[in-house]
Motif scaffolding. Structure first.
Motif, PDB file in Angstrom:
ATOM      1  N   ASN A  90       0.823  -1.207   0.000  1.00  9.36           N
ATOM      2  CA  ASN A  90       0.000   0.000   0.000  1.00  9.36           C
ATOM      3  C   ASN A  90       0.853   1.252   0.000  1.00  9.36           C
ATOM      4  O   ASN A  90       0.498   2.267  -0.617  1.00  9.36           O
ATOM      5  N   LEU A  91       2.003   1.182   0.664  1.00  4.52           N
ATOM      6  CA  LEU A  91       2.933   2.301   0.702  1.00  4.52           C
ATOM      7  C   LEU A  91       3.365   2.686  -0.713  1.00  4.52           C
ATOM      8  O   LEU A  91       3.320   3.851  -1.114  1.00  4.52           O
ATOM      9  N   LYS A  92       3.745   1.680  -1.493  1.00  8.40           N
ATOM     10  CA  LYS A  92       4.176   1.919  -2.877  1.00  8.40           C
ATOM     11  C   LYS A  92       3.004   2.358  -3.747  1.00  8.40           C
ATOM     12  O   LYS A  92       3.160   3.203  -4.625  1.00  8.40           O
ATOM     13  N   ALA A  93       1.834   1.777  -3.494  1.00 11.16           N
ATOM     14  CA  ALA A  93       0.644   2.152  -4.256  1.00 11.16           C
ATOM     15  C   ALA A  93       0.329   3.637  -4.084  1.00 11.16           C
ATOM     16  O   ALA A  93       0.030   4.343  -5.049  1.00 11.16           O
ATOM     17  N   VAL A  94       0.429   4.115  -2.851  1.00 11.09           N
ATOM     18  CA  VAL A  94       0.167   5.530  -2.569  1.00 11.09           C
ATOM     19  C   VAL A  94       1.162   6.423  -3.308  1.00 11.09           C
ATOM     20  O   VAL A  94       0.780   7.433  -3.919  1.00 11.09           O
ATOM     21  N   LEU A  95       2.427   6.054  -3.272  1.00 11.41           N
ATOM     22  CA  LEU A  95       3.453   6.854  -3.947  1.00 11.41           C
ATOM     23  C   LEU A  95       3.202   6.927  -5.452  1.00 11.41           C
ATOM     24  O   LEU A  95       3.297   7.997  -6.063  1.00 11.41           O
ATOM     25  N   HIS A  96       2.894   5.784  -6.054  1.00 12.91           N
ATOM     26  CA  HIS A  96       2.626   5.765  -7.492  1.00 12.91           C
ATOM     27  C   HIS A  96       1.373   6.569  -7.835  1.00 12.91           C
ATOM     28  O   HIS A  96       1.340   7.282  -8.845  1.00 12.91           O
ATOM     29  N   GLU A  97       0.351   6.453  -6.993  1.00 16.11           N
ATOM     30  CA  GLU A  97      -0.893   7.189  -7.250  1.00 16.11           C
ATOM     31  C   GLU A  97      -0.654   8.691  -7.164  1.00 16.11           C
ATOM     32  O   GLU A  97      -1.224   9.471  -7.939  1.00 16.11           O
ATOM     33  N   GLN A  98       0.184   9.107  -6.223  1.00 16.44           N
ATOM     34  CA  GLN A  98       0.506  10.530  -6.106  1.00 16.44           C
ATOM     35  C   GLN A  98       1.259  11.014  -7.342  1.00 16.44           C
ATOM     36  O   GLN A  98       1.018  12.127  -7.835  1.00 16.44           O
ATOM     37  N   CYS A  99       2.169  10.173  -7.851  1.00 21.12           N
ATOM     38  CA  CYS A  99       2.863  10.510  -9.097  1.00 21.12           C
ATOM     39  C   CYS A  99       1.854  10.673 -10.234  1.00 21.12           C
ATOM     40  O   CYS A  99       1.975  11.575 -11.063  1.00 21.12           O
ATOM     41  N   SER A 100       0.850   9.803 -10.253  1.00 16.22           N
ATOM     42  CA  SER A 100      -0.175   9.874 -11.291  1.00 16.22           C
ATOM     43  C   SER A 100      -0.919  11.203 -11.237  1.00 16.22           C
ATOM     44  O   SER A 100      -1.140  11.854 -12.267  1.00 16.22           O
ATOM     45  N   GLN A 101      -1.296  11.616 -10.026  1.00 13.67           N
ATOM     46  CA  GLN A 101      -1.983  12.901  -9.867  1.00 13.67           C
ATOM     47  C   GLN A 101      -1.150  14.052 -10.411  1.00 13.67           C
ATOM     48  O   GLN A 101      -1.651  14.929 -11.118  1.00 13.67           O
ATOM     49  N   VAL A 102       0.138  14.036 -10.064  1.00 13.21           N
ATOM     50  CA  VAL A 102       1.026  15.119 -10.475  1.00 13.21           C
ATOM     51  C   VAL A 102       1.201  15.135 -11.991  1.00 13.21           C
ATOM     52  O   VAL A 102       1.166  16.192 -12.626  1.00 13.21           O
ATOM     53  N   TYR A 103       1.390  13.969 -12.595  1.00 11.51           N
ATOM     54  CA  TYR A 103       1.522  13.914 -14.050  1.00 11.51           C
ATOM     55  C   TYR A 103       0.249  14.422 -14.731  1.00 11.51           C
ATOM     56  O   TYR A 103       0.313  15.081 -15.779  1.00 11.51           O
ATOM     57  N   SER A 202      -5.855   8.057   3.655  1.00 12.29           N
ATOM     58  CA  SER A 202      -5.943   7.739   5.080  1.00 12.29           C
ATOM     59  C   SER A 202      -4.764   6.877   5.512  1.00 12.29           C
ATOM     60  O   SER A 202      -4.446   6.799   6.677  1.00 12.29           O
ATOM     61  N   GLN A 203      -4.095   6.210   4.538  1.00  7.79           N
ATOM     62  CA  GLN A 203      -2.951   5.367   4.869  1.00  7.79           C
ATOM     63  C   GLN A 203      -1.700   5.914   4.192  1.00  7.79           C
ATOM     64  O   GLN A 203      -1.759   6.398   3.086  1.00  7.79           O
ATOM     65  N   PRO A 204      -0.564   5.887   4.898  1.00  7.56           N
ATOM     66  CA  PRO A 204       0.647   6.413   4.298  1.00  7.56           C
ATOM     67  C   PRO A 204       1.226   5.550   3.174  1.00  7.56           C
ATOM     68  O   PRO A 204       0.626   4.561   2.876  1.00  7.56           O
ATOM     69  N   ILE A 205       2.686   5.002   3.139  1.00  3.81           N
ATOM     70  CA  ILE A 205       3.341   4.285   2.130  1.00  3.81           C
ATOM     71  C   ILE A 205       3.650   2.920   2.709  1.00  3.81           C
ATOM     72  O   ILE A 205       3.727   2.826   3.832  1.00  3.81           O
TER      73      ILE A 205
END
Length: 216
Positions: A90-103, A202-205
């Motif tokens: 989930n930690l990695k999923a959150v990081l990738h999803e945040q990258c998606s938002q930024v792109y 709600s959950q971090p990385i």
């Protein structure tokens, strides 16, 4: 002679007792060493996770200021430090999803799709990952794919009204496309299709799955 025999027996007993004591001492040293090693590993793990959390927070702060390239750089570093372990999925999923938002904010819909795909690959129950993937697919001009992806998000979280609202909007776009005979639609501006807040989790990385690039 009898005294000599008794003395020899006594010496043998003492040697056996001494040997047992040495064995117990060795076992104690081994247990102590093992505990010390485990304690060191836990400290290292705690320190690594703390660094990942710090990088995540720094990336979020930069993204909120519009420094998107720097934000992705921070999240890349966090991904490099992440382990190939189920408890960090989930930690990695959150990081990738945040990258998606930024792109998506940068108008790079394809890269946004790639990152959102990585998010749901790491955690197939991550609702935000599917939502971001649907938005990215819509901006890439794939409303039907976006609609299908949003359905997955609703299956995971059927009680959130905002998801249903977005689903119906996607359905309207898809239906309009069908009436016009189009298999693609014109991408929407990011500000029209989703809220810009990065801080909605709600959950971090695995071997790190890095964002597409950090030299932007």
């Amino acid at each position: 002679m009898e005294m000599d025999a008794r003395a020899k027996k006594t010496k043998k007993k003492k040697r056996r007792v001494a040997a047992k004591i040495n064995i117990f001492d060795d076992e104690k040293q081994h247990i102590s060493s093992s505990r010390s090693s485990n304690s060191t590993k836990k400290r290292r793990l705690r320190t690594r996770k703390e660094k990942i959390k710090l990088l995540d927070d720094e990336g979020t702060s930069l993204a909120e200021k519009g420094a998107y390239g720097q934000a992705i750089g921070k999240w890349n570093q966090a991904l490099q430090m992440s382990l190939d372990a189920d408890d960090e999925a989930n930690l990695k999923a959150v990081l990738h999803e945040q990258c998606s938002q930024v792109y998506l904010e940068m108008g790079r819909a394809y890269d946004a799709v790639v990152q959102a795909h990585k998010a749901v690959e790491n955690d197939s129950t991550f609702v935000h990952g599917y939502v971001s993937l649907a938005r990215a697919q819509l901006n890439l001009g794939e409303p039907y794919m976006a609609l299908s992806t949003m359905q997955k998000a609703i299956l995971l979280d059927p009680t959130t009204p905002a998801l249903w609202k977005e689903f119906h909007e996607l359905k309207e776009i898809s239906d309009r496309g069908k009436k016009l005979g189009n298999t693609h639609c014109r991408p929407l501006a990011c500000s029209n299709c989703y809220d810009r807040s990065i801080n909605h989790h709600s959950q971090p990385i695995d071997k790190p799955n890095m964002c597409t690039d950090n030299s932007i």
